[in-house]
Design an enzyme around this catalytic site. Structure first.
Site, short mmCIF file in Angstrom:
data_model
loop_
_atom_site.label_atom_id
_atom_site.label_comp_id
_atom_site.label_asym_id
_atom_site.label_seq_id
_atom_site.Cartn_x
_atom_site.Cartn_y
_atom_site.Cartn_z
CE LYS A 1 1.71 -11.84 3.34
NZ LYS A 1 1.63 -11.03 2.10
NE ARG B 1 8.45 -8.03 3.56
CZ ARG B 1 7.66 -8.18 4.62
NH1 ARG B 1 6.73 -9.13 4.65
NH2 ARG B 1 7.78 -7.36 5.65
#
Length: 376
Positions: free
Chosen positions: A317, A355
């Protein structure tokens, strides 16, 4: 895919032919216009276990999957000794090997399979059934405990798709991977897709909207009895970057806890057992980079304050760019090392699962954190 991304290391071999998409074709969900407000209070945490409220093909398929033999590589994370941090009860129901690992305090690895043309770091790599199934098998062989299959990008600015299109992309993948013995999670905000995926063998529903995108989602969770990942969410992919003010709620950590409690109250009212629920603070979703770091650092606090297992999704991210040399920071794949570092930190803080796009380094990060905890 970034211009700096290397070619895929995975073979583009044909996977087994699988059946077509399941589930009804329904109209696209309309994103909610209202941002969550103040909390209505956290309902009592019920001790409801792995109950299934509705008999029928969905629950039977799910229970049949739990009886499948463990894969040969299932011992990849079995460590000597005892992990000293005690997590809250593992979410239920889960396949036995995953439940045992969770109860022992070992953070699970959830491998990401984006069956999309436009996901932020790997869109288009796995956008056919054959490629996605082959990728899932590769992730599992590398040590992934769970496979999270999604067919709709939720990155900032992503275009919406209908549930029908989403199901065409992912249901054959879910069915094929579940039939091979994998524990499959479906990444969707659509109740119809969630129900179809559970019918195809998924054992977890991972909803980045926490039920805000589709008011029918919590009822599906209650009716199917599967584990539900409830992520913190504000707005939609087109508006979330403008919804980062948590000052009225005491800051981002307090604000996320307050708004997640609202979702938990709604799940309770829908008849879902809170033992089914995992919470996700939603790093990067309606968060500035600094706020994402603050929430990551609050992993243990979130786990303790809300009394539920926590999933951390930091992989590749944008906020991780601060930890990457400037010349490479714009490339999501260049953030893999930083992702592994956050995985170790999250595991040390007692995260139930992480994740991730890339399994081997994160698998080793979890092992490292476990060994550190055993010997401190």
């Amino acid at each position: 895919m970034s211009a700096l991304s290397p070619p895929s290391p995975y073979p583009q071999a044909k996977a087994e032919a699988v059946a077509g998409a399941a589930g009804a074709m329904v109209a696209p969900v309309r994103w909610p216009a209202v941002v969550p407000g103040s909390s209505t209070g956290f309902g009592a945490l019920r001790e409801a276990g792995p109950t299934v409220r509705k008999a029928g093909p969905i629950s039977m398929k799910r229970l049949e999957l739990f009886r499948l033999a463990a894969p040969k590589d299932s011992g990849a994370h079995r460590y000597p000794g005892t992990v000293t941090d005690v997590l809250p009860p593992a979410p239920a129901p889960l396949p036995t090997t995953l439940a045992e690992a969770s109860e022992a305090g070992r953070t699970l690895i959830m491998g990401i399979i984006n069956v999309t043309p436009d996901s932020f770091s790997d869109g288009g790599r796995w956008d056919t059934t054959d490629l996605a199934v082959a990728h899932g098998r590769q992730l599992r062989a590398q040590g992934a405990d769970l496979l999270d299959v999604g067919g709709e990008s939720t990155r900032p600015g992503a275009a919406r798709i209908t549930p029908a299109t989403e199901q065409e992309r992912i249901i054959p993948v879910v069915r094929a991977l579940a039939a091979s013995g994998a524990a499959v999670s479906v990444d969707t905000v659509h109740a119809a897709t969630a129900e179809a995926a559970v019918g195809a063998g998924a054992v977890i529903v991972n909803d980045v909207s926490g039920g805000l995108a589709d008011p029918a989602m919590h009822r599906v969770v209650a009716d199917t009895g599967v584990v539900y990942i409830c992520q913190h969410w504000r707005g939609d992919p087109g508006t979330m970057d403008r919804l980062t003010d948590y000052s009225a709620l005491g800051g981002v950590v307090d604000g996320v806890e307050t708004e997640l409690r609202e979702r938990l109250d709604e799940l309770d009212a829908a008849g879902a057992g809170l033992r089914q629920v995992v919470i996700d603070p939603g790093l990067g979703f309606a968060k500035t980079h600094a706020q994402s770091w603050r929430l990551l650092a609050a992993t243990e606090r979130l786990r303790v304050d809300l009394g539920l297992p926590v999933l951390i999704g930091s992989s590749r991210k944008r906020f991780l760019a601060a930890a990457v040399p400037g010349s490479a920071a714009a490339d999501p794949i260049a953030r893999d090392a930083a992702t592994a570092a956050t995985t170790a930190l999250a595991a040390l803080a007692g995260a139930w699962a992480v994740r991730v796009h890339e399994v081997p380094a994160n698998r080793d990060a979890v092992r490292t954190a476990s060994l550190w905890k055993e010997h401190r």
